[in-house]
Design an enzyme around this catalytic site. Structure first.
Site, PDB file in Angstrom:
ATOM      1  N   ILE A  90     -29.017   3.102 -23.539  1.00 28.76           N
ATOM      2  CA  ILE A  90     -28.556   2.568 -24.731  1.00 28.76           C
ATOM      3  C   ILE A  90     -29.647   2.115 -25.528  1.00 28.76           C
ATOM      4  CG2 ILE A  90     -27.443   0.426 -25.362  1.00 28.76           C
ATOM      5  CD1 ILE A  90     -26.160   0.089 -22.401  1.00 28.76           C
ATOM      6  N   GLU A 138     -33.470  -2.465 -14.359  1.00 26.17           N
ATOM      7  CA  GLU A 138     -32.604  -1.674 -13.441  1.00 26.17           C
ATOM      8  C   GLU A 138     -31.203  -1.707 -13.577  1.00 26.17           C
ATOM      9  OE1 GLU A 138     -33.924   0.407 -11.419  1.00 26.17           O
ATOM     10  OE2 GLU A 138     -35.931   0.170 -11.860  1.00 26.17           O
ATOM     11  N   SER A 139     -30.361  -0.792 -13.949  1.00 30.06           N
ATOM     12  CA  SER A 139     -29.141  -0.811 -14.268  1.00 30.06           C
ATOM     13  C   SER A 139     -27.996  -0.342 -13.531  1.00 30.06           C
ATOM     14  CB  SER A 139     -29.045  -0.089 -15.794  1.00 30.06           C
ATOM     15  OG  SER A 139     -29.149   1.374 -15.686  1.00 30.06           O
ATOM     16  N   THR A 190     -24.719  -7.612 -19.727  1.00 32.54           N
ATOM     17  CA  THR A 190     -23.415  -7.074 -19.340  1.00 32.54           C
ATOM     18  C   THR A 190     -22.145  -7.919 -18.991  1.00 32.54           C
ATOM     19  OG1 THR A 190     -22.553  -5.731 -17.519  1.00 32.54           O
ATOM     20  CG2 THR A 190     -24.649  -7.187 -17.178  1.00 32.54           C
ATOM     21  N   ASP A 191     -21.085  -7.260 -19.178  1.00 29.60           N
ATOM     22  CA  ASP A 191     -19.869  -8.076 -18.723  1.00 29.60           C
ATOM     23  C   ASP A 191     -19.732  -8.465 -17.269  1.00 29.60           C
ATOM     24  OD1 ASP A 191     -19.168  -5.443 -18.011  1.00 29.60           O
ATOM     25  OD2 ASP A 191     -17.480  -5.615 -18.746  1.00 29.60           O
ATOM     26  N   GLU A 192     -20.573  -7.748 -16.327  1.00 26.46           N
ATOM     27  CA  GLU A 192     -20.384  -7.644 -15.173  1.00 26.46           C
ATOM     28  C   GLU A 192     -20.783  -9.110 -14.361  1.00 26.46           C
ATOM     29  OE1 GLU A 192     -21.585  -4.210 -12.808  1.00 26.46           O
ATOM     30  OE2 GLU A 192     -21.335  -2.945 -14.605  1.00 26.46           O
ATOM     31  N   TYR A 226     -27.101  -6.294  -9.006  1.00 23.83           N
ATOM     32  CA  TYR A 226     -27.483  -6.030  -9.948  1.00 23.83           C
ATOM     33  C   TYR A 226     -26.818  -7.102 -11.182  1.00 23.83           C
ATOM     34  CZ  TYR A 226     -26.206  -4.231 -15.089  1.00 23.83           C
ATOM     35  OH  TYR A 226     -26.075  -4.004 -16.349  1.00 23.83           O
ATOM     36  N   SER A 236     -28.618 -10.306 -10.929  1.00 23.22           N
ATOM     37  CA  SER A 236     -29.759 -10.532 -11.521  1.00 23.22           C
ATOM     38  C   SER A 236     -29.456 -10.491 -12.956  1.00 23.22           C
ATOM     39  CB  SER A 236     -30.710  -9.336 -11.333  1.00 23.22           C
ATOM     40  OG  SER A 236     -30.149  -8.191 -11.646  1.00 23.22           O
ATOM     41  N   LYS A 237     -28.793  -9.890 -13.500  1.00 24.97           N
ATOM     42  CA  LYS A 237     -28.521  -9.810 -14.829  1.00 24.97           C
ATOM     43  C   LYS A 237     -27.941 -11.515 -15.245  1.00 24.97           C
ATOM     44  CE  LYS A 237     -28.626  -7.275 -17.770  1.00 24.97           C
ATOM     45  NZ  LYS A 237     -29.756  -6.717 -18.720  1.00 24.97           N
ATOM     46  N   PRO A 271     -17.017  12.810  -6.729  1.00 29.25           N
ATOM     47  CA  PRO A 271     -16.964  11.559  -5.660  1.00 29.25           C
ATOM     48  C   PRO A 271     -16.026  10.399  -6.645  1.00 29.25           C
ATOM     49  CG  PRO A 271     -19.089  11.615  -6.385  1.00 29.25           C
ATOM     50  CD  PRO A 271     -18.505  12.668  -7.205  1.00 29.25           C
ATOM     51  N   ASN A 290     -10.234   4.376 -12.802  1.00 27.35           N
ATOM     52  CA  ASN A 290     -11.207   5.440 -12.389  1.00 27.35           C
ATOM     53  C   ASN A 290     -10.469   6.787 -12.478  1.00 27.35           C
ATOM     54  OD1 ASN A 290     -13.161   3.764 -12.624  1.00 27.35           O
ATOM     55  ND2 ASN A 290     -13.580   3.338 -10.676  1.00 27.35           N
ATOM     56  N   ARG A 331     -17.423   1.610  -2.683  1.00 26.53           N
ATOM     57  CA  ARG A 331     -18.762   0.917  -2.972  1.00 26.53           C
ATOM     58  C   ARG A 331     -18.697  -0.437  -2.178  1.00 26.53           C
ATOM     59  NH1 ARG A 331     -19.946  -0.259  -9.121  1.00 26.53           N
ATOM     60  NH2 ARG A 331     -21.166   1.814  -9.019  1.00 26.53           N
TER      61      ARG A 331
HETATM   62  P1  NAD Z   1     -31.093   2.574 -18.204  1.00 27.11           P
HETATM   63  O1  NAD Z   1     -30.906   2.538 -16.773  1.00 27.11           O
HETATM   64  O2  NAD Z   1     -30.575   3.768 -18.736  1.00 27.11           O
HETATM   65  O3  NAD Z   1     -32.435   2.237 -19.056  1.00 27.11           O
HETATM   66  C1  NAD Z   1     -33.154   1.097 -18.639  1.00 27.11           C
HETATM   67  C2  NAD Z   1     -34.624   1.484 -19.362  1.00 27.11           C
HETATM   68  O4  NAD Z   1     -35.398   0.573 -19.077  1.00 27.11           O
HETATM   69  C3  NAD Z   1     -35.292   2.878 -18.791  1.00 27.11           C
HETATM   70  O5  NAD Z   1     -35.919   3.533 -19.819  1.00 27.11           O
HETATM   71  C4  NAD Z   1     -36.455   2.279 -17.739  1.00 27.11           C
HETATM   72  O6  NAD Z   1     -37.517   3.176 -17.845  1.00 27.11           O
HETATM   73  C5  NAD Z   1     -36.790   0.808 -18.503  1.00 27.11           C
HETATM   74  N1  NAD Z   1     -37.450  -0.095 -17.376  1.00 27.11           N
HETATM   75  C6  NAD Z   1     -36.738  -0.372 -16.139  1.00 27.11           C
HETATM   76  N2  NAD Z   1     -37.632  -1.117 -15.465  1.00 27.11           N
HETATM   77  C7  NAD Z   1     -38.668  -1.324 -16.629  1.00 27.11           C
HETATM   78  C8  NAD Z   1     -39.834  -2.330 -16.583  1.00 27.11           C
HETATM   79  N3  NAD Z   1     -40.020  -2.863 -15.519  1.00 27.11           N
HETATM   80  N4  NAD Z   1     -40.514  -2.543 -17.662  1.00 27.11           N
HETATM   81  C9  NAD Z   1     -40.242  -1.622 -18.764  1.00 27.11           C
HETATM   82  N5  NAD Z   1     -39.145  -1.024 -18.847  1.00 27.11           N
HETATM   83  C10 NAD Z   1     -38.422  -0.564 -17.751  1.00 27.11           C
HETATM   84  O7  NAD Z   1     -30.171   1.393 -18.637  1.00 27.11           O
HETATM   85  P2  NAD Z   1     -28.962   1.171 -19.717  1.00 27.11           P
HETATM   86  O8  NAD Z   1     -27.639   1.794 -19.195  1.00 27.11           O
HETATM   87  O9  NAD Z   1     -29.570   1.846 -21.222  1.00 27.11           O
HETATM   88  O10 NAD Z   1     -28.855  -0.382 -19.887  1.00 27.11           O
HETATM   89  C11 NAD Z   1     -29.927  -0.980 -20.827  1.00 27.11           C
HETATM   90  C12 NAD Z   1     -29.543  -2.431 -20.969  1.00 27.11           C
HETATM   91  O11 NAD Z   1     -28.175  -2.582 -21.309  1.00 27.11           O
HETATM   92  C13 NAD Z   1     -29.786  -3.301 -19.363  1.00 27.11           C
HETATM   93  O12 NAD Z   1     -30.156  -4.442 -19.662  1.00 27.11           O
HETATM   94  C14 NAD Z   1     -28.083  -3.220 -18.967  1.00 27.11           C
HETATM   95  O13 NAD Z   1     -28.204  -4.309 -18.207  1.00 27.11           O
HETATM   96  C15 NAD Z   1     -27.591  -3.493 -20.289  1.00 27.11           C
HETATM   97  N6  NAD Z   1     -26.092  -2.878 -20.220  1.00 27.11           N
HETATM   98  C16 NAD Z   1     -25.579  -1.550 -19.949  1.00 27.11           C
HETATM   99  C17 NAD Z   1     -24.626  -1.126 -19.763  1.00 27.11           C
HETATM  100  C18 NAD Z   1     -24.082   0.203 -19.599  1.00 27.11           C
HETATM  101  O14 NAD Z   1     -22.744   0.552 -19.310  1.00 27.11           O
HETATM  102  N7  NAD Z   1     -25.097   1.005 -19.187  1.00 27.11           N
HETATM  103  C19 NAD Z   1     -23.575  -2.076 -20.057  1.00 27.11           C
HETATM  104  C20 NAD Z   1     -23.653  -3.432 -20.618  1.00 27.11           C
HETATM  105  C21 NAD Z   1     -25.085  -3.812 -20.647  1.00 27.11           C
HETATM  106  P1  TYD Z   2     -20.602   2.970 -12.913  1.00 27.18           P
HETATM  107  O1  TYD Z   2     -20.550   4.181 -13.902  1.00 27.18           O
HETATM  108  O2  TYD Z   2     -21.624   3.243 -11.773  1.00 27.18           O
HETATM  109  O3  TYD Z   2     -20.782   1.715 -13.702  1.00 27.18           O
HETATM  110  P2  TYD Z   2     -20.500   0.131 -12.850  1.00 27.18           P
HETATM  111  O4  TYD Z   2     -20.667   0.348 -11.537  1.00 27.18           O
HETATM  112  O5  TYD Z   2     -21.611  -0.468 -13.481  1.00 27.18           O
HETATM  113  O6  TYD Z   2     -19.176  -0.239 -13.496  1.00 27.18           O
HETATM  114  O7  TYD Z   2     -19.227   3.098 -11.929  1.00 27.18           O
HETATM  115  C1  TYD Z   2     -18.015   3.053 -12.955  1.00 27.18           C
HETATM  116  C2  TYD Z   2     -16.798   3.106 -12.029  1.00 27.18           C
HETATM  117  O8  TYD Z   2     -16.830   4.212 -11.450  1.00 27.18           O
HETATM  118  C3  TYD Z   2     -16.999   1.987 -10.713  1.00 27.18           C
HETATM  119  O9  TYD Z   2     -15.679   1.432 -10.612  1.00 27.18           O
HETATM  120  C4  TYD Z   2     -17.412   2.752  -9.567  1.00 27.18           C
HETATM  121  C5  TYD Z   2     -16.820   4.173  -9.879  1.00 27.18           C
HETATM  122  N1  TYD Z   2     -17.650   5.286  -9.368  1.00 27.18           N
HETATM  123  C6  TYD Z   2     -16.999   6.428  -8.799  1.00 27.18           C
HETATM  124  O10 TYD Z   2     -15.856   6.206  -8.527  1.00 27.18           O
HETATM  125  N2  TYD Z   2     -17.485   7.263  -8.122  1.00 27.18           N
HETATM  126  C7  TYD Z   2     -19.185   7.547  -8.771  1.00 27.18           C
HETATM  127  O11 TYD Z   2     -19.729   8.697  -8.249  1.00 27.18           O
HETATM  128  C8  TYD Z   2     -19.747   6.501  -9.403  1.00 27.18           C
HETATM  129  C9  TYD Z   2     -21.061   6.531  -9.910  1.00 27.18           C
HETATM  130  C10 TYD Z   2     -18.811   5.626  -9.729  1.00 27.18           C
END
Ligand code: NAD
Ligand code: TYD
Length: 350
Positions: free
Chosen positions: A13, A85-86, A131-133, A156, A159-160, A211, A255, A287
């Site tokens: 993101i 960490e995401s 996150t909404d989680e 996760y 921690s958020k 999977p 899913n 999971r």
């Molecule tokens: P991502 O895992 O793709 O990217 C995380 C980035 O943070 C990476 O570039 C990593 O190198 C960097 N990082 C990790 N630890 C670090 C540290 N200690 N110091 C500096 N940089 C560090 O994550 P994402 O999916 O892009 O998510 C970004 C943010 O959005 C997160 O805070 C996540 O909680 C939030 N978010 C993600 C989603 C989603 O669907 N992916 C949804 C809602 C909110």
């Molecule tokens: P994920 O992309 O890990 O996002 P989050 O757990 O943050 O929602 O997973 C999305 C959904 O898909 C979640 O219900 C877990 C499921 N999932 C699978 O069924 N198979 C997979 O290999 C993964 C990674 C996720």
């Protein structure tokens, strides 16, 4: 000229947010701070790295002295904090890393911003991306609103949630200007192939098992990543200090239905006969603590800031598939180290 710190800008993101801000706001200097963990990849932002209003700094937000020095050096007026960490599965196998980065890292940034902005008050803002989680898991009915009680279930999300509480504590106790948004599941280009959609695309492409955890009945709300970046832009510029905004796609998918749709798109794009990709679907062990359903009410953001998702899911998913098929080199480059071992281990068939 405003100097803005974006953390985690080499991640999924964050890279879309960095690109949007660097291109749209030539008067801002954007500093991207990223540790470049397995999830961070400078290829994600190659196209903007030579722009004069952009700078990359490699560093760890867990290192408080480093973070504090960075604020002294650049005098940031704004922070958009995405570094984290995401991935839920990784938080189950290694929770500690999540506590350091997501909680301690956030506190280090809050402390540094507070020190900087106590010395230089003005039009400053600390924007925390969440996150909404944090709201836990829904049953079959209802939506998460900004008033939903926090009930995180995974390391996760806990921690958020913790970092969200700390950001609010700095607002109430120290009057640090903050804003928070909580978004649903993102999808789109540059997402690391540990998350459901890119992992499935990659496996289908390579005729490997796809999977599906448990019975595939868990539900997520999906938002195209560029729509999230646009919401972040609106909230950063027009959001009310101290407020929280929920961001969602109004786009709930079970899913297994999502995977079936993806299989159809993949058959089509790869000119495979109908059903070839779906034959790869493999139900695997669920999971631990798997949240059943996430769904977001984003009416506050829509009403106050006039934001709405722009893409239909089928269109966004097709665009995403095309991106991954075009960017095979990107995919191969990010699947380094123990990637195969780590992901194969999880596929315990039901
Ligand atoms: P991502 O895992 O793709 O990217 C995380 C980035 O943070 C990476 O570039 C990593 O190198 C960097 N990082 C990790 N630890 C670090 C540290 N200690 N110091 C500096 N940089 C560090 O994550 P994402 O999916 O892009 O998510 C970004 C943010 O959005 C997160 O805070 C996540 O909680 C939030 N978010 C993600 C989603 C989603 O669907 N992916 C949804 C809602 C909110
Ligand atoms: P994920 O992309 O890990 O996002 P989050 O757990 O943050 O929602 O997973 C999305 C959904 O898909 C979640 O219900 C877990 C499921 N999932 C699978 O069924 N198979 C997979 O290999 C993964 C990674 C996720």
């Amino acid at each position: 000229m405003k100097t803005i710190l974006i953390t985690g800008g080499a991640g999924f993101i964050g890279s879309h947010v960095v690109r949007l801000f660097v291109n749209k706001y030539p008067d801002y200097k954007i500093v991207n701070l990223d540790k470049l963990t397995y999830a961070g990849n400078l290829e994600n932002i190659r196209d903007i790295e030579s722009k004069s209003n952009y700078e990359f700094v490699k560093g760890d937000i867990v290192d408080s002295a480093f973070v504090s020095d960075l604020f002294k050096k650049y005098g940031f007026q704004g922070v958009i904090h995405l570094a984290a960490e995401s991935h839920v599965d990784r938080s189950i196998s290694n929770p500690t890393e999540f506590i350091y980065t997501n909680i301690i890292g956030t506190v280090n940034l809050l402390n540094a911003a507070r020190a900087e902005w106590t010395e230089k008050p003005g039009d400053n803002l600390f924007y925390h991306i969440s996150t909404d989680e944090v709201y836990g898991s829904l049953g079959e009915e209802g939506l998460f609103t900004e008033e939903s009680p926090y009930d995180p279930r995974s390391p996760y999300s806990a921690s958020k949630a913790s970092s969200d509480h700390l950001v609010r504590a700095w607002y109430h106790t120290f009057k640090l200007p903050v804003v928070i948004s909580n978004c649903s599941n993102n999808y789109g280009p540059n997402q690391f192939p540990e998350k459901l959609i890119p992992l499935a695309i990659n496996n289908i492409k390579n005729m490997k098992a796809v999977p599906v955890y448990g019975k595939g009945e868990n539900i997520r709300d999906w938002l195209f990543v560029e729509d999230h970046a646009k919401a972040i832009d609106e909230i950063f510029h027009r959001g009310k200090t101290g407020e929280t905004y929920n961001i969602g796609g109004i786009n709930e998918w079970k899913n297994i239905d999502l995977i079936q749709l993806l299989c159809k798109i993949m058959d089509d794009k790869l000119s495979r006969s109908a059903g070839t990709s779906a034959s790869l679907i493999t139900y695997v062990k669920d999971r631990a603590g798997h949240d059943l359903r996430y769904a977001i009410d984003s009416s506050k953001l829509q009403a106050d800031l006039n934001w709405a998702p722009s893409l239909q899911f089928e269109e966004g998913l097709a665009k995403t598939v095309e991106w991954y098929l075009r960017n095979e080199v990107w995919m191969n480059n990010v699947m380094t180290g123990d990637y195969e071992k780590y992901y194969d281990k999880q596929y315990v068939k039901r």
